[in-house]
Design a protein around this motif. Structure first.
Motif, PDB file in Angstrom:
ATOM      1  N   ILE A 126      -2.222   2.177  -0.817  1.00  0.00           N
ATOM      2  CA  ILE A 126      -2.753   3.540  -0.940  1.00  0.00           C
ATOM      3  C   ILE A 126      -4.151   3.520  -1.526  1.00  0.00           C
ATOM      4  O   ILE A 126      -5.054   4.237  -1.056  1.00  0.00           O
ATOM      5  CB  ILE A 126      -1.809   4.404  -1.807  1.00  0.00           C
ATOM      6  N   ILE A 127      -4.357   2.686  -2.560  1.00  0.00           N
ATOM      7  CA  ILE A 127      -5.679   2.591  -3.194  1.00  0.00           C
ATOM      8  C   ILE A 127      -6.720   2.078  -2.203  1.00  0.00           C
ATOM      9  O   ILE A 127      -7.878   2.513  -2.214  1.00  0.00           O
ATOM     10  CB  ILE A 127      -5.610   1.682  -4.438  1.00  0.00           C
ATOM     11  N   LYS A 128      -6.315   1.163  -1.329  1.00  0.00           N
ATOM     12  CA  LYS A 128      -7.253   0.610  -0.338  1.00  0.00           C
ATOM     13  C   LYS A 128      -7.754   1.667   0.633  1.00  0.00           C
ATOM     14  O   LYS A 128      -8.812   1.493   1.246  1.00  0.00           O
ATOM     15  CB  LYS A 128      -6.579  -0.532   0.429  1.00  0.00           C
ATOM     16  N   LYS A 129      -7.002   2.765   0.774  1.00  0.00           N
ATOM     17  CA  LYS A 129      -7.458   3.849   1.644  1.00  0.00           C
ATOM     18  C   LYS A 129      -8.576   4.660   1.012  1.00  0.00           C
ATOM     19  O   LYS A 129      -9.260   5.434   1.692  1.00  0.00           O
ATOM     20  CB  LYS A 129      -6.284   4.789   1.971  1.00  0.00           C
ATOM     21  N   THR A 130      -8.778   4.495  -0.298  1.00  0.00           N
ATOM     22  CA  THR A 130      -9.841   5.208  -1.002  1.00  0.00           C
ATOM     23  C   THR A 130     -11.064   4.300  -1.118  1.00  0.00           C
ATOM     24  O   THR A 130     -11.072   3.170  -0.642  1.00  0.00           O
ATOM     25  CB  THR A 130      -9.368   5.634  -2.394  1.00  0.00           C
ATOM     26  N   THR A 131     -12.092   4.806  -1.769  1.00  0.00           N
ATOM     27  CA  THR A 131     -13.322   4.028  -1.960  1.00  0.00           C
ATOM     28  C   THR A 131     -13.374   3.370  -3.332  1.00  0.00           C
ATOM     29  O   THR A 131     -14.366   2.725  -3.671  1.00  0.00           O
ATOM     30  CB  THR A 131     -14.543   4.947  -1.793  1.00  0.00           C
ATOM     31  N   VAL A 132     -12.325   3.529  -4.128  1.00  0.00           N
ATOM     32  CA  VAL A 132     -12.298   2.995  -5.486  1.00  0.00           C
ATOM     33  C   VAL A 132     -11.510   1.688  -5.500  1.00  0.00           C
ATOM     34  O   VAL A 132     -10.398   1.625  -4.971  1.00  0.00           O
ATOM     35  CB  VAL A 132     -11.652   4.004  -6.473  1.00  0.00           C
ATOM     36  N   ASN A 133     -12.092   0.658  -6.094  1.00  0.00           N
ATOM     37  CA  ASN A 133     -11.420  -0.638  -6.227  1.00  0.00           C
ATOM     38  C   ASN A 133     -10.735  -0.688  -7.581  1.00  0.00           C
ATOM     39  O   ASN A 133     -11.326  -1.094  -8.582  1.00  0.00           O
ATOM     40  CB  ASN A 133     -12.437  -1.769  -6.082  1.00  0.00           C
ATOM     41  N   PHE A 134      -9.483  -0.247  -7.617  1.00  0.00           N
ATOM     42  CA  PHE A 134      -8.758  -0.115  -8.879  1.00  0.00           C
ATOM     43  C   PHE A 134      -7.478  -0.929  -8.813  1.00  0.00           C
ATOM     44  O   PHE A 134      -6.766  -0.887  -7.804  1.00  0.00           O
ATOM     45  CB  PHE A 134      -8.427   1.360  -9.140  1.00  0.00           C
ATOM     46  N   PRO A 135      -7.139  -1.693  -9.892  1.00  0.00           N
ATOM     47  CA  PRO A 135      -5.938  -2.548  -9.862  1.00  0.00           C
ATOM     48  C   PRO A 135      -4.659  -1.720  -9.787  1.00  0.00           C
ATOM     49  O   PRO A 135      -4.466  -0.764 -10.538  1.00  0.00           O
ATOM     50  CB  PRO A 135      -6.016  -3.309 -11.190  1.00  0.00           C
ATOM     51  N   ALA A 136      -3.772  -2.123  -8.899  1.00  0.00           N
ATOM     52  CA  ALA A 136      -2.497  -1.428  -8.757  1.00  0.00           C
ATOM     53  C   ALA A 136      -1.646  -1.576 -10.006  1.00  0.00           C
ATOM     54  O   ALA A 136      -0.879  -0.672 -10.358  1.00  0.00           O
ATOM     55  CB  ALA A 136      -1.748  -1.969  -7.541  1.00  0.00           C
ATOM     56  N   ALA A 142     -17.505  -5.980  -8.212  1.00  0.00           N
ATOM     57  CA  ALA A 142     -18.314  -4.845  -7.759  1.00  0.00           C
ATOM     58  C   ALA A 142     -19.763  -4.963  -8.213  1.00  0.00           C
ATOM     59  O   ALA A 142     -20.684  -4.536  -7.516  1.00  0.00           O
ATOM     60  CB  ALA A 142     -17.709  -3.536  -8.267  1.00  0.00           C
ATOM     61  N   LEU A 143     -19.969  -5.597  -9.376  1.00  0.00           N
ATOM     62  CA  LEU A 143     -21.331  -5.769  -9.896  1.00  0.00           C
ATOM     63  C   LEU A 143     -22.024  -6.997  -9.313  1.00  0.00           C
ATOM     64  O   LEU A 143     -23.236  -7.144  -9.448  1.00  0.00           O
ATOM     65  CB  LEU A 143     -21.294  -5.891 -11.417  1.00  0.00           C
ATOM     66  N   ILE A 161     -14.212   2.450 -13.207  1.00  0.00           N
ATOM     67  CA  ILE A 161     -14.745   3.693 -12.641  1.00  0.00           C
ATOM     68  C   ILE A 161     -16.266   3.648 -12.597  1.00  0.00           C
ATOM     69  O   ILE A 161     -16.892   4.049 -11.604  1.00  0.00           O
ATOM     70  CB  ILE A 161     -14.251   4.902 -13.455  1.00  0.00           C
ATOM     71  N   LEU A 162     -16.882   3.142 -13.666  1.00  0.00           N
ATOM     72  CA  LEU A 162     -18.349   3.022 -13.690  1.00  0.00           C
ATOM     73  C   LEU A 162     -18.836   2.073 -12.590  1.00  0.00           C
ATOM     74  O   LEU A 162     -19.880   2.318 -11.965  1.00  0.00           O
ATOM     75  CB  LEU A 162     -18.812   2.515 -15.057  1.00  0.00           C
ATOM     76  N   SER A 163     -18.086   0.997 -12.367  1.00  0.00           N
ATOM     77  CA  SER A 163     -18.498   0.024 -11.342  1.00  0.00           C
ATOM     78  C   SER A 163     -18.309   0.561  -9.926  1.00  0.00           C
ATOM     79  O   SER A 163     -18.825  -0.031  -8.973  1.00  0.00           O
ATOM     80  CB  SER A 163     -17.708  -1.275 -11.505  1.00  0.00           C
ATOM     81  N   ALA A 164     -17.564   1.657  -9.782  1.00  0.00           N
ATOM     82  CA  ALA A 164     -17.366   2.261  -8.463  1.00  0.00           C
ATOM     83  C   ALA A 164     -18.454   3.269  -8.120  1.00  0.00           C
ATOM     84  O   ALA A 164     -18.485   3.782  -6.999  1.00  0.00           O
ATOM     85  CB  ALA A 164     -15.996   2.942  -8.404  1.00  0.00           C
TER      86      ALA A 164
END
Length: 484
Positions: A44-54, A386-387, A467-470
């Protein structure tokens, strides 16, 4: 006599069957179910633009769900759910330190660093580590004074000091006699069946993983697949390091000792097989975890032992929600004292650490890697990726920060910066924003309220950093600060 002996063996065998059923049946089933849930969340997270750990996402969801369920239906019904969740989560928490060994094993594959840059990295790390410990502890302490919550700790200190009355020599003698009398009692009650049961329970895991090691050797030499023998080696050596006395274990930490011994064993096996040592270590961690298991195009090689352990680390991250739930009252009461340090630490890590490192002569990639120095590995990897920074430097410094927190964290907090011992808020915040998950696990054992605060801090801190890195404009600013 024969019947009594048979009954004794049956009675001593029941704990063994319970141990095997729980550890090798229920725990794997619970872990598999939780991994399936994490896999779904990750998709589900991969469908968004945010790279956040599940793992962190599920930890927050579980904490919120447990709190809401307790508020709506009461703690009794919530405890029923916790009974089942604790099967995989409790196991993952107990073995959390083992799951942090893979970044150290793969350290031999990292790029070479010049002597000057290595000393610079060391200096920046030590100064930043001590500064963050003291600054965050005093900042949190000041906020508690301002908000009027610190007086609770002071009252508790006074009660403890009053209760610490030295016993008389007569009372000492009575206690010694009672202790001796109890210890004779124990010897009389200890039967040979109990001794057999205790011996088997203590060594059964060594026996099982020893069989895995023996079975993994022909698999490795015939097929070239290293995972079974490498995984068995990692578990056996880590469990062996737990026999180190507790006082020495604070210095000879099982993570450091076991990973060094693992490298030695892997080197010997590669020599016997005639395999390149660095190839053997690359196969230890191929990147094909449970989240990428079905992506054979991007990850063509089979999972390694490091991928297996890192997959289990996600379960341990989720398990921290149980500690946060248990001490949710303290978290709610002191949240106003915890949030400002988190925000300030995130700003410093994102916009101050990298340019300072760069100006001192550290490469841009490693300078950006320092942004995740105090972020737990599960959150630090997507952050530094991301950085465009060095994830290897981030992983090593993060885990070293956690180990140092176990070794010298209490000395810095209580002795150097003079924080009161019952100020679990300042202790938890300084550990959580400086040492990540390794020291958080340590706090959950020695000081559970501080452990809950630490879990809250490193979770929200890491979440804010991700969130900042996104946000692309902020990423470009951070990269420009290091000359990119």
């Amino acid at each position: 006599m024969f019947v009594e002996t048979l009954n004794g063996l049956k009675a001593s065998g029941r704990p063994l069957m319970v141990h095997l059923w729980r550890k090798y049946v229920l725990v794997p089933i619970g872990t598999l179910l939780m991994m399936l849930l994490l896999y779904g969340i990750n998709e589900i997270i991969k469908k968004t633009t945010v790279n956040f750990p599940a793992s962190v996402c599920l930890m927050l969801l579980m904490y919120g769900g447990l709190s809401l369920n307790s508020w709506l239906f009461g703690e009794h019904r919530t405890d029923i759910f916790l009974k089942y969740v604790d099967i995989p989560c409790g196991f993952a928490l107990r073995w959390m330190n083992l799951y942090f060994t893979p970044p150290f094993v793969t350290l031999v594959l990292s790029d070479k660093v010049s002597v000057a840059e290595a000393f610079t990295i060391m200096a920046v790390y030590i100064v930043g580590y001590i500064f963050t410990f003291g600054f965050m502890a005093y900042f949190t302490w000041g906020l508690q004074l301002l908000l009027g919550t610190y007086k609770l700790h002071a009252k508790q200190d006074e009660k403890d000091e009053e209760s610490q009355i030295p016993e008389s020599s007569e009372q000492d003698e009575v206690n010694d006699n009672a202790s001796k009398q109890s210890s004779n009692t124990i010897k009389e009650e200890t039967t040979w069946e109990d001794k057999v049961r205790d011996f088997v329970l203590e060594w059964i895991d060594f026996f099982i993983y020893g069989l895995l090691f023996i079975a993994g050797i022909p698999v490795y030499f015939v097929t070239g697949y290293e995972m079974p023998v490498q995984l068995a080696t990692a578990v056996l050596l880590f469990k062996a390091c737990l026999f180190i006395p507790a006082k020495l274990r604070r210095v000879l930490h099982p993570i450091l000792i076991s990973f060094a011994l693992c490298l030695l064993v892997y080197y010997i096996l590669s020599l016997i097989k005639g395999q390149n040592y660095f190839t053997c270590i690359r196969h230890y961690r191929t990147g094909r975890t449970y989240l990428t298991l079905f992506d054979s195009e991007a990850y063509p090689e089979w999972p390694g032992a490091g991928d297996f352990l890192l997959s289990l680390m996600d379960i341990s991250i989720v398990s921290l929600s149980l500690s946060m739930y248990k001490y949710r009252g303290d978290l709610k009461r002191h949240f106003a004292s915890v949030l400002p340090p988190i925000i300030l630490c995130a700003f410093m890590s994102f916009f101050i650490y990298p340019p300072v490192c760069y100006r001192l002569g550290i490469s841009p990639a490693r300078s950006l890697g320092f942004t995740g120095r105090s972020v737990t590995t599960a959150l630090g990897i997507p952050l530094v990726t991301a950085l465009g920074g060095s994830t290897q430097l981030m992983a090593v410094t993060t885990i070293i920060s956690g180990i140092l927190g176990v070794l010298v964290g209490d000395f810095l907090v209580f002795k150097v910066f003079r924080v009161r011992k019952h100020d679990f808020v300042s202790r938890g915040v300084s550990f959580g924003l400086n040492c990540g998950a390794v020291s958080t696990y340590y706090l959950t054992v020695v000081d559970p309220p501080a452990g809950a605060m630490s879990a809250l801090c490193f979770t929200f801190f890491g979440t804010l950093m991700v969130i900042l890195s996104a946000i692309d404009p902020l990423v470009r600013i951070a990269q420009k600060l290091v000359g990119w």
